[in-house]
Scaffold this motif. Structure first.
Motif, PDB file in Angstrom:
ATOM      1  N   UNK A  50    -135.438 -51.505 -39.304  1.00 61.60           N
ATOM      2  CA  UNK A  50    -134.364 -52.486 -39.195  1.00 61.60           C
ATOM      3  C   UNK A  50    -134.589 -53.359 -37.971  1.00 61.60           C
ATOM      4  N   UNK A  51    -134.371 -54.676 -38.157  1.00 57.05           N
ATOM      5  CA  UNK A  51    -134.652 -55.629 -37.105  1.00 57.05           C
ATOM      6  C   UNK A  51    -133.430 -56.021 -36.297  1.00 57.05           C
ATOM      7  N   UNK A  52    -133.610 -57.067 -35.480  1.00 56.00           N
ATOM      8  CA  UNK A  52    -132.562 -57.500 -34.549  1.00 56.00           C
ATOM      9  C   UNK A  52    -131.310 -57.974 -35.273  1.00 56.00           C
ATOM     10  N   UNK A  53    -131.473 -58.704 -36.393  1.00 49.59           N
ATOM     11  CA  UNK A  53    -130.304 -59.210 -37.115  1.00 49.59           C
ATOM     12  C   UNK A  53    -129.425 -58.069 -37.615  1.00 49.59           C
ATOM     13  N   UNK A  54    -130.030 -56.995 -38.063  1.00 50.16           N
ATOM     14  CA  UNK A  54    -129.274 -55.836 -38.543  1.00 50.16           C
ATOM     15  C   UNK A  54    -128.441 -55.221 -37.431  1.00 50.16           C
ATOM     16  N   UNK A  55    -129.062 -54.976 -36.283  1.00 50.47           N
ATOM     17  CA  UNK A  55    -128.363 -54.298 -35.198  1.00 50.47           C
ATOM     18  C   UNK A  55    -127.317 -55.198 -34.541  1.00 50.47           C
ATOM     19  N   UNK A  56    -127.592 -56.503 -34.443  1.00 54.20           N
ATOM     20  CA  UNK A  56    -126.598 -57.417 -33.867  1.00 54.20           C
ATOM     21  C   UNK A  56    -125.369 -57.507 -34.767  1.00 54.20           C
ATOM     22  N   UNK A  57    -125.583 -57.539 -36.084  1.00 58.77           N
ATOM     23  CA  UNK A  57    -124.448 -57.564 -37.010  1.00 58.77           C
ATOM     24  C   UNK A  57    -123.629 -56.289 -36.910  1.00 58.77           C
ATOM     25  N   UNK A  58    -124.301 -55.156 -36.769  1.00 59.37           N
ATOM     26  CA  UNK A  58    -123.592 -53.883 -36.604  1.00 59.37           C
ATOM     27  C   UNK A  58    -122.756 -53.888 -35.322  1.00 59.37           C
ATOM     28  N   UNK A  59    -123.341 -54.352 -34.215  1.00 58.34           N
ATOM     29  CA  UNK A  59    -122.617 -54.386 -32.944  1.00 58.34           C
ATOM     30  C   UNK A  59    -121.436 -55.358 -33.007  1.00 58.34           C
ATOM     31  N   UNK A  60    -121.610 -56.504 -33.654  1.00 54.43           N
ATOM     32  CA  UNK A  60    -120.520 -57.480 -33.751  1.00 54.43           C
ATOM     33  C   UNK A  60    -119.386 -56.955 -34.615  1.00 54.43           C
ATOM     34  N   UNK A  61    -119.720 -56.252 -35.695  1.00 55.54           N
ATOM     35  CA  UNK A  61    -118.678 -55.661 -36.530  1.00 55.54           C
ATOM     36  C   UNK A  61    -117.849 -54.647 -35.764  1.00 55.54           C
ATOM     37  N   UNK A  62    -118.509 -53.804 -34.967  1.00 56.18           N
ATOM     38  CA  UNK A  62    -117.779 -52.824 -34.156  1.00 56.18           C
ATOM     39  C   UNK A  62    -116.926 -53.534 -33.106  1.00 56.18           C
ATOM     40  N   UNK A  63    -117.463 -54.608 -32.507  1.00 49.11           N
ATOM     41  CA  UNK A  63    -116.702 -55.371 -31.509  1.00 49.11           C
ATOM     42  C   UNK A  63    -115.439 -55.962 -32.120  1.00 49.11           C
ATOM     43  N   UNK A  94    -106.557 -59.937 -39.021  1.00 46.74           N
ATOM     44  CA  UNK A  94    -107.678 -60.747 -39.501  1.00 46.74           C
ATOM     45  C   UNK A  94    -108.979 -60.369 -38.784  1.00 46.74           C
ATOM     46  N   UNK A  95    -108.882 -60.047 -37.487  1.00 47.07           N
ATOM     47  CA  UNK A  95    -110.070 -59.580 -36.764  1.00 47.07           C
ATOM     48  C   UNK A  95    -110.562 -58.246 -37.310  1.00 47.07           C
ATOM     49  N   UNK A  96    -109.644 -57.369 -37.664  1.00 47.97           N
ATOM     50  CA  UNK A  96    -110.042 -56.091 -38.258  1.00 47.97           C
ATOM     51  C   UNK A  96    -110.776 -56.306 -39.575  1.00 47.97           C
ATOM     52  N   UNK A  97    -110.274 -57.222 -40.390  1.00 49.20           N
ATOM     53  CA  UNK A  97    -110.938 -57.505 -41.664  1.00 49.20           C
ATOM     54  C   UNK A  97    -112.308 -58.143 -41.423  1.00 49.20           C
ATOM     55  N   UNK A  98    -112.395 -59.012 -40.405  1.00 48.93           N
ATOM     56  CA  UNK A  98    -113.694 -59.607 -40.061  1.00 48.93           C
ATOM     57  C   UNK A  98    -114.715 -58.532 -39.712  1.00 48.93           C
ATOM     58  N   UNK A  99    -114.326 -57.601 -38.857  1.00 49.83           N
ATOM     59  CA  UNK A  99    -115.228 -56.523 -38.501  1.00 49.83           C
ATOM     60  C   UNK A  99    -115.573 -55.633 -39.674  1.00 49.83           C
ATOM     61  N   UNK A 100    -114.585 -55.381 -40.551  1.00 47.76           N
ATOM     62  CA  UNK A 100    -114.835 -54.525 -41.708  1.00 47.76           C
ATOM     63  C   UNK A 100    -115.867 -55.145 -42.643  1.00 47.76           C
ATOM     64  N   UNK A 101    -115.747 -56.437 -42.921  1.00 50.39           N
ATOM     65  CA  UNK A 101    -116.715 -57.076 -43.819  1.00 50.39           C
ATOM     66  C   UNK A 101    -118.071 -57.235 -43.149  1.00 50.39           C
ATOM     67  N   UNK A 102    -118.096 -57.403 -41.821  1.00 48.35           N
ATOM     68  CA  UNK A 102    -119.378 -57.413 -41.128  1.00 48.35           C
ATOM     69  C   UNK A 102    -120.101 -56.080 -41.267  1.00 48.35           C
ATOM     70  N   UNK A 103    -119.348 -54.987 -41.139  1.00 52.99           N
ATOM     71  CA  UNK A 103    -119.950 -53.664 -41.318  1.00 52.99           C
ATOM     72  C   UNK A 103    -120.307 -53.414 -42.775  1.00 52.99           C
ATOM     73  N   UNK A 104    -119.524 -53.962 -43.712  1.00 62.75           N
ATOM     74  CA  UNK A 104    -119.871 -53.825 -45.126  1.00 62.75           C
ATOM     75  C   UNK A 104    -121.241 -54.440 -45.413  1.00 62.75           C
TER      76      UNK A 104
END
Length: 320
Positions: free
Chosen positions: A246-259, A209-219
């Protein structure tokens, strides 16, 4: 707001701060209250597991808060420029100001701040929001801005995002916002599911489920980036050009998806390679792990009463 030609501008709805809307502050406050509540009960947890639960709960709350917060943020695409530009229609007056553009998933924020703020006998400090989310009509909001007589830089940028503008920015970013919003809410649902599964003796499914969470965050990040990377219409304000990034929201979402991908991958990998270490990490007892590792033999508890009964039987046989 100050007078303009003897008339007071009329704002029928509350003005929103660029990057920090009311719902965003509510989301941050709710998750801060949850984190504070956990910190209050943290001293009641004994041993080294206290630090394990501290990292686990705060990390999980951060992931959930980030997923919801970036949905309401207007900092997915940002840009600003300092320029000397015309101020009002049908006027030759010019002002030195800083113009900012903040693009979110639901609309845009346009700011205009004078440098200095006091110019032309009034305060130049504007922040206007134009929405394209479901239930809102961007064209009507732009018409209202025209009727209110907002400054030229704000109307100029807002006009570039109208549905009838030849730039095509409205369809481009509205579509990007809708798809990114949908994938973010799916990621939030799987984040809730991962917390539930990791609290049960099924860590494998929690990791998935965590993998899917990260995948949709990156999507959501890739969706916004792929659609919004089309040719950006030139935005010239006076003698300067406004460029967006690209602003802060974009990069934070990218970092959270990878995490989330890293955490989910670690859980799944430990499940297959070192299941006992995973159970220890998830704070299960070592004795239960030993029993399960030996084939799941039942746990036999010794009862002192049984021992006393056996001793009395032996003594009775000896006396006989």
């Amino acid at each position: 707001m100050t007078l303009w030609n003897g008339e007071l501008p009329f704002y029928p709805r509350p003005r929103q701060a660029a990057g920090f809307s009311g719902p965003l502050l509510v989301v941050i406050l709710v998750f801060l209250v949850l984190a504070a509540s956990f910190l209050i009960i943290l001293p009641g947890i004994r041993g080294h597991s206290r630090w394990f639960w501290l990292v686990r709960i705060l990390l999980s709350l951060f992931i959930g808060a980030e997923i919801v917060a970036v949905y309401f943020s207007a900092d997915w695409l940002v840009g600003s420029v300092e320029t000397n530009t015309s101020y009002k229609a049908f006027s030759t007056s010019r002002v030195s100001a800083r113009v900012g553009l903040h693009v979110g998933l639901e609309g845009i924020n346009i700011t205009l701040t004078g440098t200095p703020v006091q110019q032309l006998n009034e305060t130049i400090d504007y922040n206007e929001q134009f929405l394209w989310r479901l239930g809102e009509n961007y064209a009507e909001e732009y018409d209202d801005a025209l009727e209110k007589g907002l400054p030229d830089p704000i109307l100029y940028l807002a006009e570039k995002f109208t549905p009838n503008s030849p730039c095509g920015l409205y369809r481009q970013y509205r579509l990007a916002g809708h798809y990114a919003s949908a994938t973010l809410w799916v990621a939030f649902c799987f984040w809730l599911l991962s917390n539930l599964l990791l609290s049960m003796p099924v860590p494998l499914y929690g990791g998935l489920a965590l993998l899917v969470t990260g995948a949709f965050g990156l999507f959501s990040v890739f969706t916004f980036a792929s659609i919004s990377t089309a040719r950006f219409c030139p935005l010239r304000l006076g003698s300067a050009a406004l460029t967006a990034r690209f602003g802060a929201a974009f990069w934070i979402t990218l970092a959270t998806g990878i995490l989330c991908l890293l955490l989910g991958g670690a859980v799944v990998s430990l499940h297959y390679r070192r299941p006992s270490a995973l159970r220890t990490f998830l704070d299960q007892s070592v004795k239960d792990q030993g029993g399960q590792a030996r084939g799941g033999s039942p746990l036999i508890l010794s009862n002192p009463l049984h021992k006393q009964s056996e001793d009395s039987d032996i003594q009775m046989c000896t006396n006989l």
